[in-house]
Design a protein around this motif. Structure first.
Motif, short mmCIF file in Angstrom:
data_model
loop_
_atom_site.label_atom_id
_atom_site.label_comp_id
_atom_site.label_asym_id
_atom_site.label_seq_id
_atom_site.Cartn_x
_atom_site.Cartn_y
_atom_site.Cartn_z
N TRP A 50 -0.55 2.83 -2.50
CA TRP A 50 -0.77 3.50 -3.79
C TRP A 50 -2.08 4.29 -3.75
CZ3 TRP A 50 0.20 -1.41 -7.23
CH2 TRP A 50 1.57 -1.69 -7.28
N ALA A 51 -3.13 3.68 -3.21
CA ALA A 51 -4.43 4.35 -3.13
C ALA A 51 -4.34 5.61 -2.27
CB ALA A 51 -5.49 3.40 -2.58
N GLU A 52 -3.57 5.52 -1.21
CA GLU A 52 -3.38 6.70 -0.35
C GLU A 52 -2.63 7.80 -1.09
OE1 GLU A 52 -1.12 7.74 3.79
OE2 GLU A 52 -2.25 5.86 3.71
N ALA A 53 -1.67 7.40 -1.92
CA ALA A 53 -0.83 8.37 -2.64
C ALA A 53 -1.58 9.06 -3.79
CB ALA A 53 0.43 7.69 -3.17
N VAL A 54 -2.36 8.29 -4.56
CA VAL A 54 -2.99 8.86 -5.75
C VAL A 54 -4.51 8.94 -5.66
CG1 VAL A 54 -1.11 8.08 -7.24
CG2 VAL A 54 -3.15 6.66 -7.03
N GLY A 55 -5.08 8.35 -4.63
CA GLY A 55 -6.54 8.28 -4.51
C GLY A 55 -7.04 6.98 -5.10
N ASP A 80 -15.17 2.92 -1.32
CA ASP A 80 -14.17 3.72 -0.64
C ASP A 80 -12.82 3.03 -0.78
OD1 ASP A 80 -14.37 1.53 1.09
OD2 ASP A 80 -15.32 2.66 2.71
N ALA A 81 -11.79 3.62 -0.20
CA ALA A 81 -10.43 3.07 -0.35
C ALA A 81 -10.32 1.64 0.17
CB ALA A 81 -9.41 3.99 0.32
N PRO A 82 -10.80 1.33 1.38
CA PRO A 82 -10.66 -0.05 1.85
C PRO A 82 -11.34 -1.08 0.95
CG PRO A 82 -11.16 1.40 3.69
CD PRO A 82 -11.32 2.20 2.44
N SER A 83 -12.55 -0.76 0.46
CA SER A 83 -13.24 -1.72 -0.40
C SER A 83 -12.55 -1.82 -1.76
CB SER A 83 -14.71 -1.34 -0.56
OG SER A 83 -14.86 -0.05 -1.13
N ALA A 84 -11.99 -0.72 -2.25
CA ALA A 84 -11.25 -0.76 -3.52
C ALA A 84 -10.00 -1.63 -3.37
CB ALA A 84 -10.87 0.65 -3.95
N VAL A 85 -9.30 -1.49 -2.25
CA VAL A 85 -8.08 -2.29 -2.03
C VAL A 85 -8.41 -3.77 -2.04
CG1 VAL A 85 -6.30 -2.84 -0.32
CG2 VAL A 85 -6.82 -0.45 -0.84
N VAL A 86 -9.51 -4.16 -1.42
CA VAL A 86 -9.90 -5.57 -1.38
C VAL A 86 -10.10 -6.10 -2.81
CG1 VAL A 86 -11.75 -7.17 -0.73
CG2 VAL A 86 -10.89 -5.52 0.93
N VAL A 87 -10.86 -5.37 -3.61
CA VAL A 87 -11.14 -5.81 -4.98
C VAL A 87 -9.87 -5.79 -5.82
CG1 VAL A 87 -12.40 -5.26 -7.11
CG2 VAL A 87 -13.58 -5.23 -4.90
N VAL A 99 1.68 1.64 -12.70
CA VAL A 99 1.90 2.34 -11.45
C VAL A 99 3.41 2.53 -11.35
CG1 VAL A 99 1.77 2.23 -8.93
CG2 VAL A 99 -0.13 1.37 -10.32
N VAL A 100 3.84 3.74 -11.07
CA VAL A 100 5.27 4.04 -10.98
C VAL A 100 5.57 4.56 -9.59
CG1 VAL A 100 7.16 5.45 -11.88
CG2 VAL A 100 5.42 4.56 -13.44
N GLU A 101 6.54 3.94 -8.95
CA GLU A 101 7.04 4.43 -7.67
C GLU A 101 8.40 5.05 -7.93
OE1 GLU A 101 7.31 0.98 -5.17
OE2 GLU A 101 5.24 1.15 -4.51
N VAL A 102 8.56 6.26 -7.46
CA VAL A 102 9.83 6.95 -7.57
C VAL A 102 10.03 7.71 -6.27
CG1 VAL A 102 8.76 8.82 -8.90
CG2 VAL A 102 11.24 8.57 -8.89
N ARG A 105 7.05 9.26 -4.27
CA ARG A 105 5.97 9.62 -5.19
C ARG A 105 5.41 8.39 -5.89
NH1 ARG A 105 6.51 14.44 -8.98
NH2 ARG A 105 4.29 14.07 -8.84
N VAL A 106 4.14 8.47 -6.25
CA VAL A 106 3.47 7.39 -6.99
C VAL A 106 2.70 8.04 -8.14
CG1 VAL A 106 1.74 5.56 -6.89
CG2 VAL A 106 3.25 5.95 -4.93
N LEU A 107 2.82 7.44 -9.31
CA LEU A 107 2.04 7.85 -10.47
C LEU A 107 1.20 6.65 -10.90
CD1 LEU A 107 4.93 9.45 -12.57
CD2 LEU A 107 3.29 10.65 -11.13
#
Length: 124
Positions: A50-55, A80-87, A99-102, A105-107
């Motif tokens: 998700w982070a990769e898709a939307v930032g 950054d992205a890795p530290s955000a993913v951990v939290v 969060v919507v997956e279609v 795409r991710v919203l």
């Protein structure tokens, strides 16, 4: 005729933004599946995708109660992205909802001005 990709909504059932988003989807006649973070927390791999898709900045809800209740050191560790993913994996309620997956795409977050275009392939 090809089948439409699945529409999956992730969030918290009691979240006002998620409630508004689900009502909007229903008013548009869209079928979707709902995954509640409380019952089925997203994996770190899913949050990373998700982070990769939307930032990661768009995925992190700094305005929410969960973020504001985190200690300053935890908040400061998100750089950054890795530290955000951990939290976010430890505190899924800090994810911008829904969060919507279609398809591919991710919203993140409900925006009634953006969703009609983003989901145009689904609207009847």
């Amino acid at each position: 005729m090809s089948a439409m990709p699945a529409l999956t909504v992730y969030g918290l059932s009691q979240c006002d933004s998620v409630k508004r988003a689900r009502q909007w989807l229903q008013s548009q006649g869209l079928d979707y599946s709902f995954v509640d973070f409380k019952k089925t927390p997203p994996s770190a791999a899913q949050i990373s995708a998700w982070a990769e898709a939307v930032g990661w900045e768009a995925l992190l809800n700094k305005r929410g109660t969960t973020w504001r209740k985190l200690d300053a050191a935890t908040q400061a560790s998100v750089i950054d992205a890795p530290s955000a993913v951990v939290v976010l994996a430890q505190h899924p309620s800090a994810i911008k909802r829904p969060v919507v997956e279609v398809g591919d795409r991710v919203l993140a977050g409900f925006d009634e001005a953006v969703w009609p275009d983003a989901l145009s392939g689904f609207l009847r």
